[in-house]
Design a protein around this motif. Structure first.
Motif, short mmCIF file in Angstrom:
data_model
loop_
_atom_site.label_atom_id
_atom_site.label_comp_id
_atom_site.label_asym_id
_atom_site.label_seq_id
_atom_site.Cartn_x
_atom_site.Cartn_y
_atom_site.Cartn_z
N PHE A 89 40.59 27.04 71.95
CA PHE A 89 39.23 27.05 71.43
C PHE A 89 39.05 25.98 70.36
CE2 PHE A 89 36.09 28.78 68.44
CZ PHE A 89 34.99 28.87 69.29
N ARG A 93 36.65 22.69 70.41
CA ARG A 93 35.69 22.42 69.34
C ARG A 93 35.88 21.02 68.76
NH1 ARG A 93 36.13 26.49 64.88
NH2 ARG A 93 34.80 25.01 63.86
N LEU A 118 35.19 25.59 76.43
CA LEU A 118 34.71 26.13 75.16
C LEU A 118 33.87 27.38 75.38
CD1 LEU A 118 34.46 25.77 72.08
CD2 LEU A 118 32.41 24.42 72.52
N LEU A 121 36.19 30.32 76.60
CA LEU A 121 37.04 30.86 75.53
C LEU A 121 36.22 31.57 74.47
CD1 LEU A 121 39.55 27.95 75.22
CD2 LEU A 121 40.06 30.27 75.96
N ALA A 122 35.04 31.07 74.18
CA ALA A 122 34.19 31.74 73.20
C ALA A 122 33.79 33.11 73.71
CB ALA A 122 32.95 30.90 72.90
N THR A 131 29.03 29.92 71.47
CA THR A 131 28.77 29.58 72.86
C THR A 131 27.32 29.17 73.05
OG1 THR A 131 30.39 31.23 73.50
CG2 THR A 131 28.94 30.42 75.21
#
Length: 182
Positions: A89, A93, A118, A121-122, A131
């Protein structure tokens, strides 16, 4: 060394590519070999020093991008990820922040793959605000992924809303359907 780095990128060995770009960056700031007889080479001019520092920064940036992207690529391509979700994550980012700051995206780095990772995983980590804030919400994807993206957005909206509004909406729907059927 440059040819090794280029071949590593083409063959998608991003860990090797990051290592080669790191070594190229280190070599770019070295002054050079001693002249015959052990004499010290003449000092660099200001513009030559500025050019070397700029090349070093560019190569280090590419090395960092490829190092972070190797984790994202492995997560997207291998069935069983070996990296912790929080590490992935944070890599995603970092890549989103860096790729939006610098317009030139290095070869074989997929911004779409980074954004999808991303978002995934969020959702897994329960970070729904991040997200929704990412460029994932505003991106237009190719048709094969459009359905999956819309399903993900609906799932996030469902997780974000509370259950009372769901039941209220459901009861309104039943009321209206019974009203119109009469």
């Amino acid at each position: 060394m440059e040819q090794l780095a280029a071949n590593a990128v083409v063959t998608r060995r991003f860990d090797d590519a990051s290592f080669f770009f790191y070594k190229l960056a280190q070599d770019s700031v070295q002054h050079g070999p001693l002249i015959k007889g052990g004499e010290v080479p003449p000092p660099l001019t200001d513009e030559e020093a500025a050019r070397r520092v700029q090349r070093h920064d560019s190569l280090m940036r590419r090395a960092e991008l490829y190092y972070a992207y190797q984790h994202i690529h492995k997560f997207a391509s291998q069935p069983y990820p070996t990296t912790q979700p929080l590490t992935l994550f944070n890599c995603a980012r970092y890549l989103v922040a860096t790729l939006t700051e610098f317009p030139d995206i290095p070869m074989n780095i997929s911004k779409l793959e980074v954004l999808l990772t991303l978002g995934r995983l969020a959702t897994t980590l329960g970070m729904h605000r991040i997200t929704m804030r990412t460029a994932l919400a505003a991106h237009r994807f190719p048709n094969p992924r459009q359905g999956r993206r819309e399903c993900s957005k609906m799932r996030l909206a469902a997780l974000k809303s509370d259950h009372s509004s769901f039941w209220l909406m459901r009861s309104r729907t039943r009321y209206l359907s019974s009203y119109w059927s009469v």
